[in-house]
Design an enzyme around this catalytic site. Structure first.
Site, mmCIF file in Angstrom:
data_model
loop_
_atom_site.group_PDB
_atom_site.id
_atom_site.type_symbol
_atom_site.label_atom_id
_atom_site.label_comp_id
_atom_site.label_asym_id
_atom_site.label_seq_id
_atom_site.Cartn_x
_atom_site.Cartn_y
_atom_site.Cartn_z
ATOM 1 N N ASP A 14 0.785 -1.230 0.000
ATOM 2 C CA ASP A 14 0.000 0.000 0.000
ATOM 3 C C ASP A 14 0.814 1.276 0.000
ATOM 4 O O ASP A 14 0.259 2.357 -0.171
ATOM 5 C CB ASP A 14 -0.920 0.024 1.222
ATOM 6 C CG ASP A 14 -1.869 -1.156 1.246
ATOM 7 O OD1 ASP A 14 -2.268 -1.605 0.164
ATOM 8 O OD2 ASP A 14 -2.186 -1.632 2.351
ATOM 9 N N CYS A 15 2.122 1.189 0.245
ATOM 10 C CA CYS A 15 2.883 2.428 0.374
ATOM 11 C C CYS A 15 4.310 2.221 -0.107
ATOM 12 O O CYS A 15 4.733 1.109 -0.410
ATOM 13 C CB CYS A 15 2.896 2.910 1.824
ATOM 14 S SG CYS A 15 3.757 1.785 2.932
ATOM 15 N N CYS A 18 6.437 -0.238 1.789
ATOM 16 C CA CYS A 18 6.243 -1.629 1.376
ATOM 17 C C CYS A 18 7.135 -1.956 0.180
ATOM 18 O O CYS A 18 7.817 -2.985 0.147
ATOM 19 C CB CYS A 18 4.786 -1.875 0.984
ATOM 20 S SG CYS A 18 3.572 -1.518 2.250
ATOM 21 N N CYS A 425 9.504 8.946 10.097
ATOM 22 C CA CYS A 425 9.234 7.936 9.073
ATOM 23 C C CYS A 425 9.133 8.598 7.695
ATOM 24 O O CYS A 425 8.390 9.566 7.516
ATOM 25 C CB CYS A 425 7.948 7.197 9.398
ATOM 26 S SG CYS A 425 7.463 6.085 8.062
ATOM 27 N N CYS A 427 7.736 7.644 4.924
ATOM 28 C CA CYS A 427 6.699 7.119 4.024
ATOM 29 C C CYS A 427 6.103 8.196 3.128
ATOM 30 O O CYS A 427 6.036 8.046 1.910
ATOM 31 C CB CYS A 427 5.584 6.452 4.824
ATOM 32 S SG CYS A 427 5.943 4.735 5.251
ATOM 33 N N ASP A 469 6.193 14.678 -38.119
ATOM 34 C CA ASP A 469 6.091 14.113 -39.459
ATOM 35 C C ASP A 469 4.858 14.721 -40.129
ATOM 36 O O ASP A 469 3.984 15.282 -39.457
ATOM 37 C CB ASP A 469 5.949 12.590 -39.326
ATOM 38 C CG ASP A 469 5.789 11.907 -40.675
ATOM 39 O OD1 ASP A 469 6.384 12.399 -41.647
ATOM 40 O OD2 ASP A 469 5.067 10.905 -40.736
ATOM 41 N N THR A 471 2.888 13.132 -43.250
ATOM 42 C CA THR A 471 1.878 12.159 -43.654
ATOM 43 C C THR A 471 1.504 11.231 -42.510
ATOM 44 O O THR A 471 2.354 10.570 -41.926
ATOM 45 C CB THR A 471 2.389 11.323 -44.847
ATOM 46 O OG1 THR A 471 2.792 12.208 -45.884
ATOM 47 C CG2 THR A 471 1.302 10.399 -45.360
ATOM 48 N N ASP A 666 4.658 8.509 -37.283
ATOM 49 C CA ASP A 666 3.900 7.254 -37.309
ATOM 50 C C ASP A 666 4.494 6.216 -38.250
ATOM 51 O O ASP A 666 3.970 5.111 -38.351
ATOM 52 C CB ASP A 666 2.448 7.522 -37.730
ATOM 53 C CG ASP A 666 2.314 7.753 -39.229
ATOM 54 O OD1 ASP A 666 3.229 8.372 -39.814
ATOM 55 O OD2 ASP A 666 1.315 7.303 -39.801
ATOM 56 N N ASP A 752 2.872 11.422 10.561
ATOM 57 C CA ASP A 752 3.349 10.474 9.546
ATOM 58 C C ASP A 752 2.207 9.958 8.681
ATOM 59 O O ASP A 752 2.170 10.192 7.472
ATOM 60 C CB ASP A 752 4.063 9.303 10.214
ATOM 61 C CG ASP A 752 4.361 8.206 9.200
ATOM 62 O OD1 ASP A 752 4.968 8.521 8.174
ATOM 63 O OD2 ASP A 752 3.950 7.053 9.439
#
Length: 770
Positions: A14-15, A18, A425, A427, A469, A471, A666, A752
């Site tokens: 989750d963070c 982790c 911390c 985080c 470009d 075309t 392209d 925190d």
């Protein structure tokens, strides 16, 4: 041994803390060459040379996370389309005038459209429907107890929520018992504390053994145990509960960001109507294979990328490309999974596997992009590596120095030191950049702006020159009839006779004449004695009249053209138009002019770039006259008659002059310049080669989206700066108030987790950008 790659779905991550713990633990496994972790995507990618993958999974599971290998996509690399031959006539002998925008440009500038707009091959599939190898209580099958639990379902049903509620109930019970039986203090609060602290401490130990001694869990454990030692067990229990609440909020916020990407997969219907042996039956969409024939009724979503076999009608492509107007589809046209069939039944042949359709590839591209760190993110990571030990050292000094030097009470200063541990911390600081980048990438993907990584997103804000470009980028990529001028008779009769001669030809100019005749609803008569004059034009007899259609030069050699007629032709050529003259029984009957016209939004898109202070220029392989005519219409600087190496050379010259260059193209010929530019941007209808080489892609091919992509980059970087200010500002305030004795342990934990939630919520604002 050659390097191999495997991807995992990580549950309960989750963070940023982790991600750091997982990264550090996996890198310590022998044979692991590189690791990429994406919090928002919930994925782990490991590049390895024969590493013990069972040990990798054990290390991650030991930290308290679910880990499941993701299947890999098995799609063979598509052969790149060959460039068009360098010729100005088709096998039927077509020849056209000097203004032909498809003489050089079709030979160089056009690699024609690929079947799907995003060319990301041989990448692991990342489907949100993968079943995790653990039960809802967070226990995987090898018995590891997960303290980090998924927030993918309703948050109140998650194991993390249950742990938080139980801890909160225990704390409330301890307060109630304390009022009735105060002699049980502090033991009742220690008991309540242990319910939440034991899983936190276990994760702290596992993280330390895996190479992350300064984890938030370790700081939390030291602070809680220290508080008990100095007699603040009641406050320690409250801090543990608030910590769990903060983690729960982080999980909910991370889940929202993750869902913003995974929601794309819900665009593809779960079932499809497959046609086999003349009968139609409903089958799971994921069971479709390449070549499967499916029926899509009006109002239904298309379940697979494919080609229309039968039927014609409009398809709403807004869910995938952002195109606001339904697109007409007929036999032979390409359709994308997740788009909506509007008004007629379509029979479609699937052209990709379910795991490799447009939606799956967009999701995969965004998820993989999040795994590559931006320069700012790498700096913040390095900063946090010395920042956290510095804070631990500062906390120790605050706890020890005043009592030793000034004789003040130990308990009060140890208490302040423990509070500083929690404030320190990192985080919120570490998540400040990846949260914003993930939200920016997801926001772009939802609008058809695909950006391959945070580094690209960060560079885009500094772009001051955009080279495009012609075309297929500034223009539609195919000519259309702009003028039909009859010298005798009417324009429609002229077009009908020309269309009769062109029937059956696949030359782009022939296709333009036939399309114009169809648009006007003209009856096209039959042709007799049809033939081709190599390099000059086509001949035939229509309704007893001998006809020739070809270039002005070839027509003039057969029947003299008047000065007035030549003046008209010259004027059209100066406008960049290709002119074909029709002769009837040896006399000029009229002429037809064609040009590859600018995209409807090209002028506005270039104006948006100019308004942002960005220089624009056209780099094209087309001839000078045509390129300058289009450039004059659009108000853009022009460099024409370029080979692929010339385009790359010009990009390099601009860079040496100190410019930050984005190249937009392209075709195959654009690939070298796309690779050399600071940012290469492929147009959505481009070749696989361009899409693979580019750093970003404009899915629905609008020139205006280039400016939108740069604007998104600037908004994302502004969001990152706000996040860093929030994270460091809150910590600085609480650091001062803690040392001054104004705030204590529980405000410290709010500094925190509160900062982390604020930073994540601020980043999620990018998802609402339009």
């Amino acid at each position: 041994m050659s390097a191999m790659k495997i991807r995992y779905r990580i549950d309960g991550m989750d963070c940023a803390s982790c991600a750091t713990k997982i990264d550090t633990a996996v890198r310590r496994v022998a044979g692991v060459a590189d690791v990429a972790v994406s919090v928002t995507a919930g994925t782990l990618t490991v590049d390895h040379e024969g590493a013990d993958l069972a040990l990798v999974e054990k290390r991650v599971a030991g930290l308290g996370y679910g880990i499941v290998p993701l299947p890999t996509a098995s799609r063979p690399a598509a052969a790149a389309p060959a460039p068009a031959p360098d010729t100005d006539h088709d096998p039927a002998g077509h020849a056209h005038g000097p203004g032909c925008s498809h003489d050089a440009d079709h030979a160089q500038d056009h690699g024609h459209a690929s079947a799907a707009p995003v060319g990301v091959r041989a990448a692991p599939a990342a489907r949100a429907t993968d079943r995790h190898d653990h039960d809802r209580d967070g226990h995987d099958r090898d018995g590891h107890d997960h303290a980090h639990l998924s927030i993918d379902g309703p948050w109140w049903k998650s194991g993390k929520a249950r742990l938080t509620l139980v801890c909160g109930a225990a704390l409330a019970g301890a307060y109630a018992i304390g009022h009735v039986a105060p002699w049980l203090d502090p033991w009742i609060f220690i008991a309540a504390l242990l319910i939440g602290l034991v899983p936190i401490a276990r994760r702290a130990v596992m993280a330390a053994l895996s190479g992350t001694p300064f984890s938030i869990e370790m700081l939390m454990t030291i602070a809680a145990v220290g508080a008990v030692v100095i007699g603040a067990s009641e406050e320690a229990a409250a801090v543990v509960f608030l910590f769990l609440v903060g983690e729960l909020l982080e999980g909910v916020a991370a889940g929202r960001a993750r869902d913003s990407i995974r929601a794309l997969t819900s665009l593809v219907p779960k079932t499809a109507r497959r046609i086999e042996n003349g009968t139609t039956r409903e089958v799971p969409a994921e069971s479709l294979t390449v070549g499967a024939v499916i029926l899509v009724r009006p109002g239904e979503r298309i379940p697979a990328d494919g080609e229309v076999l039968e039927g014609s009608g409009a398809v709403n492509e807004a869910p995938v490309t952002g195109e606001s107007v339904p697109v007409a589809k007929r036999q032979g046209d390409i359709v994308y999974a997740g788009t909506v069939n509007v008004d007629a039944a379509l029979t479609i042949r699937a052209t990709t596997e379910p795991s490799d359709n447009t939606i799956a590839r967009v999701v995969r591209l965004v998820e993989e992009a999040q795994e590559s760190k931006a320069p700012t993110e790498r700096f913040i990571d390095r900063f946090s590596h010395w920042y956290t030990p510095f804070v631990v050292g500062l906390a120790a000094l605050v706890a020890v120095v005043p009592p030793l030097l000034f004789g003040v009470g130990w308990d009060a200063w140890i208490y302040k030191g423990l509070a500083i541990l929690l404030i320190g911390c990192p985080c919120a600081l570490v998540i400040s950049t990846p949260a914003a980048i993930a939200a920016g990438l997801a926001s772009g993907a939802r609008r058809g702006l695909l950006i391959k990584g945070g580094a690209v997103l960060e560079v885009l804000r500094n772009i001051d020159t955009v080279a495009l470009d012609k075309t297929g980028t500034l223009t539609a990529g195919k000519p259309k009839v702009t003028d039909a001028i009859a010298f005798t008779g009417d324009d429609d009769a002229l077009l009908a006779r020309a269309a009769a001669l062109e029937a059956g030809s696949t030359h782009p100019l022939a296709t333009a004449i036939l399309a114009e005749a169809a648009t006007r609803g003209l009856f096209v008569p039959g042709v007799g004695s049809a033939g081709a004059v190599s390099g000059e034009g086509v001949t035939g007899t229509v309704e007893g009249v001998a006809l020739f259609l070809g270039s002005p030069r070839a027509a003039g050699a057969r029947a003299p053209l008047t000065p007035d007629q030549m003046a008209v032709i010259e004027q059209l050529n100066d406008a960049g138009k290709t002119v074909s003259v029709l002769l009837a029984d040896g006399a000029a009957e009229g002429l037809i002019a064609m040009r590859d016209e600018p995209r409807p939004d090209a002028a506005a898109g270039l104006a948006a770039l100019t308004a942002a202070g960005i220089r624009t220029l056209m780099l094209t392989g087309d001839n000078e006259r045509t390129a300058r005519a289009i450039g004059a219409d659009l108000g853009i600087e022009v460099r024409a008659g370029l080979m692929p190496a010339d385009k790359q050379r010009i990009v390099n010259e601009l860079q040496r002059a100190g410019r930050k260059v984005a190249k937009v193209g392209d075709g195959i010929n654009d690939a070298p310049a796309l690779a050399s530019a600071d940012v290469g941007i492929a147009m959505g209808g481009g070749t696989d080669v361009a899409l693979e080489t580019a750093d970003a892609a404009v899915l629905h091919g609008r020139v205006g989206d280039v400016a939108a992509m740069i604007d998104l980059s600037k908004a994302t970087m502004g969001n990152i700066h706000q996040n860093i200010a929030i994270a460091l500002g809150l910590k600085a305030v609480f650091l001062v108030t803690t040392i001054a004795g104004v705030t204590g342990l529980w405000p410290a934990i709010l500094a925190d987790t509160g900062a982390t939630v604020l930073v994540t919520a601020n980043a999620l604002r990018l998802l609402r950008r339009r």
